[in-house]
Design an enzyme around this catalytic site. Structure first.
Site, PDB file in Angstrom:
ATOM      1  N   TYR A 139      70.014  31.105   8.831  1.00 56.90           N
ATOM      2  CA  TYR A 139      68.991  30.953   9.883  1.00 56.90           C
ATOM      3  C   TYR A 139      67.599  30.967   9.260  1.00 56.90           C
ATOM      4  N   ASP A 181      68.696  16.976  23.302  1.00 58.16           N
ATOM      5  CA  ASP A 181      69.221  17.836  22.247  1.00 58.16           C
ATOM      6  C   ASP A 181      68.346  17.583  21.022  1.00 58.16           C
ATOM      7  N   LEU A 200      60.694  25.519  20.696  1.00 59.65           N
ATOM      8  CA  LEU A 200      61.369  26.827  20.712  1.00 59.65           C
ATOM      9  C   LEU A 200      62.885  26.697  20.560  1.00 59.65           C
ATOM     10  N   ALA A 201      63.429  25.508  20.725  1.00 64.80           N
ATOM     11  CA  ALA A 201      64.893  25.364  20.682  1.00 64.80           C
ATOM     12  C   ALA A 201      65.422  25.744  19.309  1.00 64.80           C
ATOM     13  N   GLN A 228      65.126  32.703  26.361  1.00 70.09           N
ATOM     14  CA  GLN A 228      64.249  33.818  26.739  1.00 70.09           C
ATOM     15  C   GLN A 228      62.770  33.398  26.712  1.00 70.09           C
ATOM     16  N   ASP A 229      62.292  32.925  25.560  1.00 74.17           N
ATOM     17  CA  ASP A 229      60.867  32.629  25.417  1.00 74.17           C
ATOM     18  C   ASP A 229      60.457  31.411  26.236  1.00 74.17           C
ATOM     19  N   GLU A 232      61.990  36.699  10.164  1.00 74.74           N
ATOM     20  CA  GLU A 232      63.159  36.605   9.279  1.00 74.74           C
ATOM     21  C   GLU A 232      62.818  35.889   7.972  1.00 74.74           C
ATOM     22  N   THR A 245      65.298  26.840  28.465  1.00 74.00           N
ATOM     23  CA  THR A 245      66.275  27.686  29.162  1.00 74.00           C
ATOM     24  C   THR A 245      66.495  29.029  28.448  1.00 74.00           C
ATOM     25  N   LYS A 260      64.728  28.053   8.944  1.00 76.89           N
ATOM     26  CA  LYS A 260      63.378  28.235   9.506  1.00 76.89           C
ATOM     27  C   LYS A 260      62.299  28.085   8.428  1.00 76.89           C
ATOM     28  N   TYR A 308      75.329  23.639  10.874  1.00 73.96           N
ATOM     29  CA  TYR A 308      74.844  23.377  12.236  1.00 73.96           C
ATOM     30  C   TYR A 308      73.462  24.009  12.429  1.00 73.96           C
ATOM     31  N   THR A 358      59.385  32.739  12.269  1.00 70.76           N
ATOM     32  CA  THR A 358      60.012  34.041  12.489  1.00 70.76           C
ATOM     33  C   THR A 358      59.778  35.026  11.346  1.00 70.76           C
ATOM     34  N   ARG A 381      66.681  38.779  27.420  1.00 74.23           N
ATOM     35  CA  ARG A 381      67.237  38.602  26.087  1.00 74.23           C
ATOM     36  C   ARG A 381      68.736  38.340  26.181  1.00 74.23           C
TER      37      ARG A 381
HETATM   38  P1  NAP Z   1      67.112  31.867  22.762  1.00 69.23           P
HETATM   39  O1  NAP Z   1      67.024  32.754  23.958  1.00 69.23           O
HETATM   40  O2  NAP Z   1      68.330  31.882  21.921  1.00 69.23           O
HETATM   41  O3  NAP Z   1      66.877  30.364  23.278  1.00 69.23           O
HETATM   42  C1  NAP Z   1      67.141  29.256  22.460  1.00 69.23           C
HETATM   43  C2  NAP Z   1      66.923  27.995  23.272  1.00 69.23           C
HETATM   44  O4  NAP Z   1      67.187  26.867  22.431  1.00 69.23           O
HETATM   45  C3  NAP Z   1      67.840  27.858  24.483  1.00 69.23           C
HETATM   46  O5  NAP Z   1      67.120  27.244  25.525  1.00 69.23           O
HETATM   47  C4  NAP Z   1      68.923  26.922  23.977  1.00 69.23           C
HETATM   48  O6  NAP Z   1      69.551  26.171  24.988  1.00 69.23           O
HETATM   49  C5  NAP Z   1      68.066  25.989  23.133  1.00 69.23           C
HETATM   50  N1  NAP Z   1      68.836  25.201  22.167  1.00 69.23           N
HETATM   51  C6  NAP Z   1      69.679  25.643  21.202  1.00 69.23           C
HETATM   52  N2  NAP Z   1      70.182  24.610  20.503  1.00 69.23           N
HETATM   53  C7  NAP Z   1      69.647  23.483  21.044  1.00 69.23           C
HETATM   54  C8  NAP Z   1      69.779  22.112  20.780  1.00 69.23           C
HETATM   55  N3  NAP Z   1      70.578  21.663  19.786  1.00 69.23           N
HETATM   56  N4  NAP Z   1      69.072  21.218  21.513  1.00 69.23           N
HETATM   57  C9  NAP Z   1      68.280  21.644  22.517  1.00 69.23           C
HETATM   58  N5  NAP Z   1      68.122  22.947  22.838  1.00 69.23           N
HETATM   59  C10 NAP Z   1      68.792  23.849  22.106  1.00 69.23           C
HETATM   60  O7  NAP Z   1      65.888  32.122  21.777  1.00 69.23           O
HETATM   61  P2  NAP Z   1      64.493  32.887  22.034  1.00 69.23           P
HETATM   62  O8  NAP Z   1      64.683  34.331  21.764  1.00 69.23           O
HETATM   63  O9  NAP Z   1      63.932  32.429  23.323  1.00 69.23           O
HETATM   64  O10 NAP Z   1      63.628  32.326  20.811  1.00 69.23           O
HETATM   65  C11 NAP Z   1      62.872  31.127  20.950  1.00 69.23           C
HETATM   66  C12 NAP Z   1      62.563  30.589  19.569  1.00 69.23           C
HETATM   67  O11 NAP Z   1      61.824  31.551  18.826  1.00 69.23           O
HETATM   68  C13 NAP Z   1      63.778  30.255  18.709  1.00 69.23           C
HETATM   69  O12 NAP Z   1      63.427  29.147  17.909  1.00 69.23           O
HETATM   70  C14 NAP Z   1      63.951  31.485  17.824  1.00 69.23           C
HETATM   71  O13 NAP Z   1      64.597  31.126  16.625  1.00 69.23           O
HETATM   72  C15 NAP Z   1      62.502  31.863  17.610  1.00 69.23           C
HETATM   73  N6  NAP Z   1      62.217  33.279  17.379  1.00 69.23           N
HETATM   74  C16 NAP Z   1      62.683  34.226  18.256  1.00 69.23           C
HETATM   75  C17 NAP Z   1      62.330  35.545  18.072  1.00 69.23           C
HETATM   76  C18 NAP Z   1      62.789  36.624  19.029  1.00 69.23           C
HETATM   77  O14 NAP Z   1      62.702  37.799  18.653  1.00 69.23           O
HETATM   78  N7  NAP Z   1      63.204  36.278  20.239  1.00 69.23           N
HETATM   79  C19 NAP Z   1      61.491  35.908  16.995  1.00 69.23           C
HETATM   80  C20 NAP Z   1      61.024  34.908  16.153  1.00 69.23           C
HETATM   81  C21 NAP Z   1      61.381  33.586  16.372  1.00 69.23           C
HETATM   82  P3  NAP Z   1      70.812  26.755  25.815  1.00 69.23           P
HETATM   83  O15 NAP Z   1      70.198  27.619  26.878  1.00 69.23           O
HETATM   84  O16 NAP Z   1      71.463  25.517  26.318  1.00 69.23           O
HETATM   85  O17 NAP Z   1      71.647  27.544  24.844  1.00 69.23           O
HETATM   86  O1  F7E Z   2      69.611  42.244  15.123  1.00 67.59           O
HETATM   87  C1  F7E Z   2      71.307  45.134  13.636  1.00 67.59           C
HETATM   88  C2  F7E Z   2      71.360  43.820  12.881  1.00 67.59           C
HETATM   89  O2  F7E Z   2      70.608  40.266  16.272  1.00 67.59           O
HETATM   90  C3  F7E Z   2      68.638  43.212  14.842  1.00 67.59           C
HETATM   91  C4  F7E Z   2      66.478  36.777  16.554  1.00 67.59           C
HETATM   92  O3  F7E Z   2      65.745  36.608  17.737  1.00 67.59           O
HETATM   93  O4  F7E Z   2      64.882  38.349  15.700  1.00 67.59           O
HETATM   94  C5  F7E Z   2      66.252  38.179  16.028  1.00 67.59           C
HETATM   95  O5  F7E Z   2      67.054  38.353  14.874  1.00 67.59           O
HETATM   96  C6  F7E Z   2      69.192  44.220  13.863  1.00 67.59           C
HETATM   97  C7  F7E Z   2      69.874  43.613  12.631  1.00 67.59           C
HETATM   98  O6  F7E Z   2      68.107  40.376  15.833  1.00 67.59           O
HETATM   99  C8  F7E Z   2      74.196  45.205  15.822  1.00 67.59           C
HETATM  100  O7  F7E Z   2      72.156  43.949  11.700  1.00 67.59           O
HETATM  101  C9  F7E Z   2      73.265  46.525  14.388  1.00 67.59           C
HETATM  102  O8  F7E Z   2      69.482  44.309  11.486  1.00 67.59           O
HETATM  103  O9  F7E Z   2      69.073  41.795  17.557  1.00 67.59           O
HETATM  104  P1  F7E Z   2      69.416  41.157  16.293  1.00 67.59           P
HETATM  105  P2  F7E Z   2      67.630  39.782  14.430  1.00 67.59           P
HETATM  106  O10 F7E Z   2      68.758  39.526  13.515  1.00 67.59           O
HETATM  107  O11 F7E Z   2      66.533  40.657  13.936  1.00 67.59           O
HETATM  108  C10 F7E Z   2      64.368  37.454  14.699  1.00 67.59           C
HETATM  109  C11 F7E Z   2      62.893  37.738  14.517  1.00 67.59           C
HETATM  110  C12 F7E Z   2      64.675  36.033  14.995  1.00 67.59           C
HETATM  111  O12 F7E Z   2      63.930  35.136  14.600  1.00 67.59           O
HETATM  112  C13 F7E Z   2      66.032  35.735  15.533  1.00 67.59           C
HETATM  113  O13 F7E Z   2      66.035  34.461  16.182  1.00 67.59           O
HETATM  114  O14 F7E Z   2      70.189  44.989  14.512  1.00 67.59           O
HETATM  115  N1  F7E Z   2      72.507  45.399  14.444  1.00 67.59           N
HETATM  116  N2  F7E Z   2      74.300  46.422  15.217  1.00 67.59           N
HETATM  117  C14 F7E Z   2      73.048  44.559  15.319  1.00 67.59           C
HETATM  118  N3  F7E Z   2      72.674  43.326  15.735  1.00 67.59           N
HETATM  119  C15 F7E Z   2      73.430  42.704  16.684  1.00 67.59           C
HETATM  120  N4  F7E Z   2      73.062  41.478  17.139  1.00 67.59           N
HETATM  121  N5  F7E Z   2      74.565  43.300  17.191  1.00 67.59           N
HETATM  122  C16 F7E Z   2      74.998  44.540  16.778  1.00 67.59           C
HETATM  123  O15 F7E Z   2      76.008  45.049  17.260  1.00 67.59           O
END
Ligand code: NAP
Ligand code: F7E
Length: 351
Positions: free
Chosen positions: A157, A64, A86-87, A13-14, A135, A11, A161, A101, A133, A192
């Site tokens: 986080y 879950d 991906l969760a 983004q990815d 991160e 559910t 990971k 958590y 990631t 997103r």
């Molecule tokens: P997202 O939009 O936050 O989606 C997270 C998904 O995980 C949602 O479907 C959420 O369900 C589900 N989830 C959370 N906790 C859960 C639980 N306890 N049991 C079952 N499902 C659970 O994240 P995303 O951006 O698509 O990213 C997908 C994955 O890639 C994540 O693992 C993230 O950490 C990783 N990642 C993301 C990025 C990025 O830039 N987007 C980059 C690197 C890695 P609900 O819809 O119910 O909340």
């Molecule tokens: O922040 C700065 C913040 O929350 C990006 C996740 O998908 O990518 C994501 O993590 C930057 C940071 O993403 C605001 O401090 C400034 O430096 O959009 P973000 P993130 O932390 O990079 C990685 C790859 C993942 O794996 C994660 O799951 O933007 N920033 N002002 C802000 N960030 C947020 N959220 N809100 C602000 O107002």
């Protein structure tokens, strides 16, 4: 024979983009959805048919990833060829408020799923993708970051990971599981979540463009990220599971931009030029033409430890997977702003 895939986080983004991609490829797709008081199926509306779900090639299972017996039952039931895990509690700032958590969901879930694969005797038949990631690089030890750059996580986080990353490597080496870490740099889209910085900026810019008197409140304007377009990144996930041997891959654009540049590009997409004034918490972004303050700094959004600069080198993915990112930064920002603009103009509530 059509392959079967299981997606946790379907559910999100990815998950939603990946489900669409795999269905196009003829897969039978199973997704894990969490139970919640309000349905959270917006992103998968295009592929989920609740009325005929029994006969559809896209099916949902309640689950879950903190529940090991539940995960094992789902894997038993759907007999996947590929599991895409991906969760996650994916918000870095939230992980400082909910560290335990986040560890339970983001670290231990990977172990639970890998162990469930072993428990059903799937070491040789089930391929596993882990959503690792950028991160992990945190306080970066070299630039650009590659598969061999040492990790230095900077948030609960990222620490969680890191545990998951090494669980994948360990199950690959110890039990021969075909398991890959996709070390994905930030990837964004019109789907997103609204609290991530790109979507926060695109949604507020679209509201301002449609007459709102809102101000965009942001934290660290100087952080730099390697931002790509999410639909391209789920294709890389699939490619990783199609090779003869499993491996880990950096997926990135090879370009980095600051949050400040993101703001400028988003306002430029609606014809507004930003002029910056002041410094630190007193910095503001004003409309060059009218002088109206559109952007303010709010230290509430600062993180206890920040990741200052991410820039990925995707050469290995290009060489071995034939994958490259296509959508450039300005185009990505334009896609997101235009999508939010359209939604607001149609009277939709942004989600
Ligand atoms: P997202 O939009 O936050 O989606 C997270 C998904 O995980 C949602 O479907 C959420 O369900 C589900 N989830 C959370 N906790 C859960 C639980 N306890 N049991 C079952 N499902 C659970 O994240 P995303 O951006 O698509 O990213 C997908 C994955 O890639 C994540 O693992 C993230 O950490 C990783 N990642 C993301 C990025 C990025 O830039 N987007 C980059 C690197 C890695 P609900 O819809 O119910 O909340
Ligand atoms: O922040 C700065 C913040 O929350 C990006 C996740 O998908 O990518 C994501 O993590 C930057 C940071 O993403 C605001 O401090 C400034 O430096 O959009 P973000 P993130 O932390 O990079 C990685 C790859 C993942 O794996 C994660 O799951 O933007 N920033 N002002 C802000 N960030 C947020 N959220 N809100 C602000 O107002």
């Amino acid at each position: 024979m059509a392959k079967t895939a299981l997606i946790t986080g379907v559910t999100g983004q990815d998950g939603s983009f990946l489900a669409e991609l795999l269905l196009e490829k003829g897969y039978s797709v199973h997704g894990v959805r969490r139970s919640s008081s309000l349905q959270n199926l917006d992103r998968i509306r295009g592929v989920f048919d609740p009325v005929h779900s029994e006969r559809s090639s896209f099916r949902l299972h309640y689950g879950d990833v903190t529940d090991a017996s539940n995960m094992r039952r789902v894997i038993d039931e759907c007999e996947p060829d590929e599991v895409y895990h991906l969760a996650a509690q994916s918000h870095v700032k939230v992980s400082f408020d909910e560290p335990e958590y986040t560890a339970n969901v983001d670290a231990l879930s990977t172990l639970r799923l890998l162990d469930a694969i072993r428990a059903v005797g799937g070491e040789k038949s089930i391929r596993f993708y882990q959503a690792s990631t950028s991160e992990l690089f945190g306080k970066v030890q070299e630039t650009p970051q590659t598969e061999t750059t040492p990790f230095y996580p900077r948030s609960p986080y990222a620490v969680a990971k890191l545990y998951a990353y090494w669980s994948v490597v360990n199950y690959r080496e110890a039990y021969g599981v075909y398991a890959c870490n996709g070390i994905l740099f930030n990837h964004e889209s019109e789907r997103r979540g609204l609290t991530f910085v790109t979507r926060k900026v695109s949604s507020v810019v679209a509201k301002i463009n449609n007459g709102s008197d809102e101000t965009l409140h942001l934290g660290n304007l100087d952080a730099k990220r390697d931002w790509g377009y999410a639909p391209e990144y789920v294709d890389a996930m699939w490619r990783m599971l199609q090779r003869d041997e499993p491996s880990d891959y950096v997926i990135a654009t090879g370009e980095t931009h600051s949050v400040r540049e993101l703001v400028e590009a988003a306002f430029a997409a609606v014809g507004i030029e930003i002029a910056w004034e002041g410094a630190g918490v007193d910095e503001v972004g004003k409309c060059k033409k009218t002088g109206r303050t559109l952007v303010k700094v709010d230290p509430w959004y600062y993180r206890p430890t920040e990741v200052d600069l991410l820039l990925g080198d995707p050469s290995k993915a290009q060489r071995e997977l034939g994958w490259t990112s296509k959508t450039k930064f300005e185009e990505l920002v334009r896609i997101m702003v235009e999508s939010d603009n359209r939604a607001i103009a149609q009277g939709q509530v942004l989600r």
